[in-house]
Enzyme design. Structure first.
Site, mmCIF file in Angstrom:
data_model
loop_
_atom_site.group_PDB
_atom_site.id
_atom_site.type_symbol
_atom_site.label_atom_id
_atom_site.label_comp_id
_atom_site.label_asym_id
_atom_site.label_seq_id
_atom_site.Cartn_x
_atom_site.Cartn_y
_atom_site.Cartn_z
ATOM 1 N N ALA A 239 2.210 -14.845 -7.477
ATOM 2 C CA ALA A 239 1.277 -13.462 -8.026
ATOM 3 C C ALA A 239 1.990 -12.382 -7.747
ATOM 4 O O ALA A 239 3.184 -12.250 -7.105
ATOM 5 C CB ALA A 239 -0.130 -13.523 -7.488
ATOM 6 N N HIS A 240 1.545 -11.202 -7.980
ATOM 7 C CA HIS A 240 2.038 -9.917 -8.073
ATOM 8 C C HIS A 240 2.299 -9.354 -6.471
ATOM 9 O O HIS A 240 1.572 -9.760 -5.494
ATOM 10 C CB HIS A 240 1.369 -8.775 -8.975
ATOM 11 C CG HIS A 240 0.131 -8.424 -8.285
ATOM 12 N ND1 HIS A 240 -0.726 -7.581 -9.164
ATOM 13 C CD2 HIS A 240 -0.923 -9.123 -7.653
ATOM 14 C CE1 HIS A 240 -1.876 -7.504 -8.592
ATOM 15 N NE2 HIS A 240 -2.025 -8.459 -7.727
ATOM 16 N N ASN A 241 3.493 -8.737 -6.428
ATOM 17 C CA ASN A 241 3.736 -8.264 -5.268
ATOM 18 C C ASN A 241 4.084 -9.438 -3.908
ATOM 19 O O ASN A 241 4.407 -8.932 -2.850
ATOM 20 C CB ASN A 241 2.698 -7.338 -4.386
ATOM 21 C CG ASN A 241 2.928 -6.126 -5.669
ATOM 22 O OD1 ASN A 241 2.056 -5.905 -6.115
ATOM 23 N ND2 ASN A 241 3.606 -5.143 -5.558
#
Lengths: 330, 330, 330
Positions: A239-241
């Site tokens: 997922a993001h980051n």
């Protein structure tokens, strides 16, 4: 390919009386024929090895004597037979894509690329993309604007890289992988979810392999980062980051939620998961189907995997444990 | 972009002594530079905010005083700073696809579409498709016959919509998403499974976002329905004949089995699941990796998530609990 | 389509006083209109059937009398109404792709194919591929070199088959499915993971259906094998060297890890999993979200699924059970 050449390539010793035969391929002990090279990693497989029709064997040094007593076939002695087999496998694969751009590919005029780049049929390469020497973009791949790909990285067909994604060198991305799609960011409001446009990107190191149908989301503000040497099986979701340290491995269908910071040399079993916004130390090993819900600062093995029971027995166990816990609470 | 314009757009008050500076982008507190706007939602982040190099900050009204004491940079006071940040993010994204049909796209003559539609390279649009104003179909997308797409809906590259799928307006579909493939319907017979051809379709409301590599299956007889404002992260699976109420959110790798009826404003954690043929009320929140196995008629939070333990400790716990349950049963 | 023709096709008896009406489609009891055929499998649905506006019904023989008393609509009596419905569904689907090769497809000169093959727009078919009679390759599909596909097998858009993959006849592969990508094989070394090139392939039997976004990995040395009649829902993962027996079914998001040997006529619930290198007998049924961690030699149902509780209750249960197990260990 001559056995002596294989031995040199994989750093093994050709140490038996057998001749320097021609090897046509690798095979498992049970399916190998006289033209095949096979391997065994421990004495457990001695009987199977002796029954094998393989023309030659990679084996540990300490099994050379026993194996020689049974047959006169050539042996390649190695300190690490499994690693030697891995190196040998590269000699029998024929994956190189020819340099050149297929006429049906749609390549923007502003693309900068080395002379020997391969771009397959119907691939789409957007403006500002930069492709280093030896890059292979499979047929049907979609590269958004300003994507950058390092030397010798290979994309199998139908990979999608959104705008601005950066890949290092010597990576392999398998079909259906999508990198750089928006992370899952929304703010609640009285009128429903309000999209948080994802302004970061995905930055992938060198020697990374990303399996088929994997997803790596772009960062919200900062970037999602995949370290050098990371490997992912199929259908993994990052997922993001998220930040993933070097050489960490994700087995199939595992996932890491947003902003998790994952150390180096970790392994995540199949269908395992990591919740968001936590930190995981180096050398953490998570068993299949387990979930990490809090930061882990200590290397080691972790689990939350319940193994199966016959369905009736399982149902009774769940009922009994629930009952016990409830009673105790009263 | 001038800060005052941002403030107007996001409904915040420009309330500090700082000048009306030019903002070049958004950034997190720790990575922001003087040209960036950043944000904080609570006093927990005050120290980080004071250390931040951000040129301006979105903050709650009650932190304006404290923040002003530290620096003279401009502050945008907002009742809901996170929502304000979400609105601001839309100002710094550059995603609009130019109107026009790429010459390599394959568009059936019978397609009806608005003048400003974008169809990317190598996209395939089948007979009878209808595309409303502002629709963007990314490169490599595949639209089966009679697909309908509402205004301003955007498909990233390599999305597949099977025949008859209908999307509302202002939706976003990410790469690798497949809508309208056959639901998993088979009747057992003496000769194995007999396919139940799936004669329904998928109907998606307005303002829906569907993440990369998601799957929404077409209905067996009736339709699979996704309500307005629903959001899905990556690799979510919605099976045939599921109905999802408005603004419900699915985190990554979650899934809902066939014919589940899911209420509005629910949230499903990552890797969670819902079995088939059950009903879930509005405002149900399922923790990550949990499973709902029976209808839930009451709003609230639910869980069946076992957190990890060190592997040895976990193994002993499982053995001990199994043993206790068994002993009790005897 | 005349009801009598449907009755003949599905092997049911047209046994009521109603006329031989024209049927325009199938529908569920609740949504059917006068032109629709619907069905019921048991007496539980009698009331719904009597309220239904369906023009005709498929029903079990023993309900004919009761249903005839309520209305005069025609009834198709069947020993297996659900199976009869499955057979009927095939009469109302319009999926046949026209023979012919779209001019935008990229088909290597060496491809051997029957006259009536369909190859859709922008599909890519590599050298040495062999396509039997009636094969349909959807738009945007990617077929690597030496792929072989048996009679009447159909690929929906954007399916990827890596080099050497072999499919039997009468299979259906849905969009986003990837077969033959490298299995997840790496040897650890002092310098990180060393790739084990995957030299086997994937061999799929006849009458197999593979859902959208599924992944079947190619074998390391030997092949990954999917038996006749196997069915997979969406996002299923079959790892390298797995062998799956005939008619085994995988529900959505389930997975089987490397080298698992799975019997015939098994069923795997949604999000379930099978660890690698184990053996599973025929007729094993695994409940949704359960995991098999050891070989199973006995047919039957198995589970490791924890159903949800309200989150507070669940948390207390976990704490209590952990505490009890710990105390006992001391």
């Amino acid at each position: 390919m001559r056995l002596q050449d294989i031995a040199s390539h994989i750093g093994a010793d050709l140490c038996s009386a057998g001749p320097d035969i021609e090897i046509e391929g690798l095979a498992s002990l049970s399916s190998a024929g006289p033209g095949h090279l096979s391997f065994l990693v421990s004495a457990d497989l001695l009987e199977l090895a002796n029954q094998s029709r393989a023309g030659a064997l990679i084996c540990p040094h300490d099994l050379v004597q026993q194996l020689s007593q049974q047959t006169s076939r050539p042996l390649l002695a190695s300190k690490q037979p499994y690693l030697a087999y891995a190196h040998a496998s590269g000699l029998f694969t024929d994956e190189a894509a020819p340099a050149g751009i297929h006429p049906s590919a749609s390549v923007d005029k502003s693309v900068e690329m080395a002379d020997d780049v391969h771009i397959g049929a119907n691939a789409v390469v957007g403006p500002g993309v930069r492709l280093a020497a030896g890059v292979a973009v499979g047929s049907g791949c979609q590269l958004g604007r300003n994507v950058q790909i390092g030397e010798a990285t290979r994309l199998f067909p139908n990979v999608v890289l959104y705008h601005g994604v950066r890949l290092g060198s010597d990576c392999i991305l398998h079909s259906g992988a999508v990198l750089g799609a928006d992370g899952f960011g929304f703010a609640p409001s009285a009128n429903g979810w309000v999209k948080i446009h994802q302004l970061g990107t995905v930055i992938v190191g060198d020697r990374v392999e990303i399996g088929p149908n994997c997803t790596v989301a772009r960062g919200a503000l900062d970037d999602t980062r995949i370290g050098n040497g990371v490997i992912m099986d199929a259908q993994v979701l990052i997922a993001h980051n998220v930040e993933v340290g070097e050489n960490t491995a994700f087995a199939g269908q595992s996932g890491a939620a947003g902003s998790a910071r994952i150390g180096a040399n970790c392994t995540f079993g199949g269908q395992s998961g990591v919740v968001g916004h936590i930190e995981i130390a180096d050398n953490v090993h998570l068993q299949g189907r387990s979930v990490i819900t809090k930061s882990i600062y200590q290397a080691g093995s972790y689990s939350s995997l319940w193994p199966q029971l016959p369905a009736g027995e399982w149902r009774r166990m769940v009922a009994s444990l629930r009952h016990a816990a409830k009673k105790k609470a009263e």
